[in-house]
Design a protein around this motif. Structure first.
Motif, PDB file in Angstrom:
ATOM      1  N   ILE A 112       0.848  -1.185   0.000  1.00 29.98           N
ATOM      2  CA  ILE A 112       0.000   0.000   0.000  1.00 29.98           C
ATOM      3  C   ILE A 112       0.888   1.242   0.000  1.00 29.98           C
ATOM      4  CG2 ILE A 112      -1.809   1.264   1.203  1.00 29.98           C
ATOM      5  CD1 ILE A 112      -2.639  -1.419   2.453  1.00 29.98           C
ATOM      6  N   ILE A 113       0.709   2.084  -1.003  1.00 28.71           N
ATOM      7  CA  ILE A 113       1.505   3.294  -1.147  1.00 28.71           C
ATOM      8  C   ILE A 113       0.681   4.475  -0.639  1.00 28.71           C
ATOM      9  CG2 ILE A 113       2.864   4.726  -2.702  1.00 28.71           C
ATOM     10  CD1 ILE A 113       3.777   1.786  -2.467  1.00 28.71           C
ATOM     11  N   ILE A 114       1.195   5.142   0.383  1.00 24.52           N
ATOM     12  CA  ILE A 114       0.511   6.291   0.974  1.00 24.52           C
ATOM     13  C   ILE A 114       1.294   7.554   0.622  1.00 24.52           C
ATOM     14  CG2 ILE A 114      -0.315   7.380   3.089  1.00 24.52           C
ATOM     15  CD1 ILE A 114      -0.345   4.669   4.410  1.00 24.52           C
ATOM     16  N   CYS A 124       6.236  10.033   1.071  1.00 24.73           N
ATOM     17  CA  CYS A 124       5.665   8.761   0.640  1.00 24.73           C
ATOM     18  C   CYS A 124       5.926   7.695   1.695  1.00 24.73           C
ATOM     19  CB  CYS A 124       6.266   8.343  -0.703  1.00 24.73           C
ATOM     20  SG  CYS A 124       5.634   6.768  -1.331  1.00 24.73           S
ATOM     21  N   PHE A 125       4.902   6.906   1.987  1.00 26.33           N
ATOM     22  CA  PHE A 125       5.009   5.809   2.938  1.00 26.33           C
ATOM     23  C   PHE A 125       4.575   4.517   2.249  1.00 26.33           C
ATOM     24  CE2 PHE A 125       3.925   9.660   5.285  1.00 26.33           C
ATOM     25  CZ  PHE A 125       4.928   9.703   6.252  1.00 26.33           C
ATOM     26  N   ILE A 126       5.047   3.401   2.760  1.00 27.37           N
ATOM     27  CA  ILE A 126       4.663   2.088   2.245  1.00 27.37           C
ATOM     28  C   ILE A 126       4.235   1.205   3.412  1.00 27.37           C
ATOM     29  CG2 ILE A 126       5.452  -0.029   1.111  1.00 27.37           C
ATOM     30  CD1 ILE A 126       7.428   1.653  -0.464  1.00 27.37           C
ATOM     31  N   ILE A 127       3.100   0.549   3.254  1.00 27.71           N
ATOM     32  CA  ILE A 127       2.673  -0.480   4.209  1.00 27.71           C
ATOM     33  C   ILE A 127       2.779  -1.822   3.507  1.00 27.71           C
ATOM     34  CG2 ILE A 127       0.718  -1.470   5.458  1.00 27.71           C
ATOM     35  CD1 ILE A 127      -0.234   1.273   6.110  1.00 27.71           C
ATOM     36  N   LYS A 128       3.486  -2.758   4.130  1.00 25.24           N
ATOM     37  CA  LYS A 128       3.583  -4.087   3.544  1.00 25.24           C
ATOM     38  C   LYS A 128       3.604  -5.145   4.634  1.00 25.24           C
ATOM     39  CE  LYS A 128       8.655  -4.359   3.109  1.00 25.24           C
ATOM     40  NZ  LYS A 128       9.762  -4.567   2.156  1.00 25.24           N
ATOM     41  N   GLN A 129       3.211  -6.335   4.246  1.00 26.62           N
ATOM     42  CA  GLN A 129       3.224  -7.464   5.173  1.00 26.62           C
ATOM     43  C   GLN A 129       4.610  -8.099   5.130  1.00 26.62           C
ATOM     44  OE1 GLN A 129       0.679 -10.838   4.234  1.00 26.62           O
ATOM     45  NE2 GLN A 129       0.057 -10.993   6.372  1.00 26.62           N
ATOM     46  N   ILE A 130       5.250  -8.208   6.295  1.00 26.39           N
ATOM     47  CA  ILE A 130       6.609  -8.759   6.335  1.00 26.39           C
ATOM     48  C   ILE A 130       6.625 -10.202   6.817  1.00 26.39           C
ATOM     49  CG2 ILE A 130       7.698  -6.518   6.651  1.00 26.39           C
ATOM     50  CD1 ILE A 130       8.024  -7.251   9.631  1.00 26.39           C
ATOM     51  N   SER A 131       5.528 -10.659   7.401  1.00 26.91           N
ATOM     52  CA  SER A 131       5.452 -12.047   7.857  1.00 26.91           C
ATOM     53  C   SER A 131       4.029 -12.557   7.711  1.00 26.91           C
ATOM     54  CB  SER A 131       5.898 -12.173   9.319  1.00 26.91           C
ATOM     55  OG  SER A 131       5.686 -13.485   9.800  1.00 26.91           O
ATOM     56  N   LEU A 139       5.110  -0.040   8.477  1.00 30.53           N
ATOM     57  CA  LEU A 139       5.017   1.222   7.743  1.00 30.53           C
ATOM     58  C   LEU A 139       6.439   1.719   7.527  1.00 30.53           C
ATOM     59  CD1 LEU A 139       3.211   3.666   6.707  1.00 30.53           C
ATOM     60  CD2 LEU A 139       3.646   4.671   8.970  1.00 30.53           C
ATOM     61  N   LEU A 140       6.791   1.965   6.258  1.00 30.06           N
ATOM     62  CA  LEU A 140       8.142   2.365   5.905  1.00 30.06           C
ATOM     63  C   LEU A 140       8.146   3.731   5.238  1.00 30.06           C
ATOM     64  CD1 LEU A 140       9.267  -0.970   4.175  1.00 30.06           C
ATOM     65  CD2 LEU A 140       9.689  -0.327   6.552  1.00 30.06           C
ATOM     66  N   SER A 141       9.284   4.418   5.352  1.00 26.85           N
ATOM     67  CA  SER A 141       9.544   5.640   4.597  1.00 26.85           C
ATOM     68  C   SER A 141      11.016   5.628   4.216  1.00 26.85           C
ATOM     69  CB  SER A 141       9.218   6.889   5.419  1.00 26.85           C
ATOM     70  OG  SER A 141       9.517   8.067   4.681  1.00 26.85           O
ATOM     71  N   ASN A 142      11.286   5.643   2.912  1.00 28.30           N
ATOM     72  CA  ASN A 142      12.670   5.562   2.431  1.00 28.30           C
ATOM     73  C   ASN A 142      13.399   4.357   3.023  1.00 28.30           C
ATOM     74  OD1 ASN A 142      12.436   7.971   0.884  1.00 28.30           O
ATOM     75  ND2 ASN A 142      12.816   9.202   2.729  1.00 28.30           N
ATOM     76  N   GLU A 143      12.688   3.216   3.059  1.00 28.16           N
ATOM     77  CA  GLU A 143      13.239   1.954   3.565  1.00 28.16           C
ATOM     78  C   GLU A 143      13.439   1.935   5.085  1.00 28.16           C
ATOM     79  OE1 GLU A 143      13.508  -0.682   1.650  1.00 28.16           O
ATOM     80  OE2 GLU A 143      12.825   0.505  -0.054  1.00 28.16           O
ATOM     81  N   GLU A 144      13.087   3.009   5.772  1.00 29.35           N
ATOM     82  CA  GLU A 144      13.211   3.050   7.233  1.00 29.35           C
ATOM     83  C   GLU A 144      11.895   2.621   7.884  1.00 29.35           C
ATOM     84  OE1 GLU A 144      14.176   6.177  10.923  1.00 29.35           O
ATOM     85  OE2 GLU A 144      13.917   6.917   8.870  1.00 29.35           O
ATOM     86  N   LYS A 145      11.970   1.672   8.798  1.00 30.58           N
ATOM     87  CA  LYS A 145      10.765   1.220   9.494  1.00 30.58           C
ATOM     88  C   LYS A 145      10.334   2.248  10.527  1.00 30.58           C
ATOM     89  CE  LYS A 145      10.911  -2.214  12.450  1.00 30.58           C
ATOM     90  NZ  LYS A 145      10.985  -3.593  13.002  1.00 30.58           N
TER      91      LYS A 145
END
Length: 205
Positions: A112-114, A124-131, A139-145
């Motif tokens: 999910i791109i926010i 820009c933020f990213i929500i993804k399932q990691i497990s 929730l990530l921003s520039n690869e930072e959790k």
């Protein structure tokens, strides 16, 4: 911001989707940390966000089958609307007084791109399932959790509560409370869409 590139006619965040996939969603043990956030669902439409047992805000859906919702924040007594945009409704917008603050969509990777329009700079933020086994999202921003989101299935309510663990970087964000409840809406959407996809596949649709 935009939302998921998926049909808007899919079922909403309600009990039926949760019931269909109860056996596919692992349970996460509850570990309460007073420094973290918690989201509790009072029914299939209402979710309360708290920190150290103090109410921070609410996410309220219009109905269990709809993605239309409202965010109410205790701080500043502000209300925000969440509505699908366009004919297909794959882009979701978060607005305050007709001004779009956030929009989001799902990309082809299932992330999910926010997009934040709160400031002139934008973010820009990213929500993804990691497990999948532990059912954990980040929730990530520039690869930072920035935020860890842990759904907990509540069998008695046939719905999810959430534990959210934030970082110092997240706590320094502007309008973090709005982003927290938007992240819950996104996670609800993700779980519902994945549930619908699995059920449809099993049914041979």
């Amino acid at each position: 911001m935009s939302y998921f590139g998926l049909p808007s006619k899919a079922p909403g965040v309600g009990a039926p989707a949760a019931i269909q996939l109860l056996w596919l969603v692992p349970l996460t043990p509850k570990k309460k940390n007073m420094a973290d956030y918690e989201v509790k669902s009072t029914n299939t439409k209402d979710f309360n966000l708290t920190k150290a047992d103090a109410l921070v805000g609410r996410l309220k859906y219009e109905s269990w089958y709809s993605f239309k919702a409202e965010i109410q924040l205790v701080s500043g007594d502000a209300n925000f609307t969440i509505r699908p945009k366009g004919f297909w409704g794959t882009t979701i917008e978060v607005k305050h007084n007709e001004r779009t603050l956030l929009d989001f969509e799902m990309n082809w990777k299932g992330q999910i791109i926010i997009n934040s329009k709160i400031s002139d700079i934008g973010q820009c933020f990213i929500i993804k399932q990691i497990s999948i086994l532990k059912n954990i999202f980040v929730l990530l921003s520039n690869e930072e959790k920035l935020l860890t989101i842990k759904p907990n299935l509540q069998w008695s309510k046939m719905n999810f509560d959430y534990q959210l663990i934030s970082t110092d970087a997240f706590e320094n964000l502007e309008n973090k409370e709005l982003l927290l409840l938007t992240a819950i809406h996104c996670t609800n959407y993700y779980i519902t869409m994945m549930t619908s996809t699995v059920v449809a596949t099993m049914a041979g649709i």
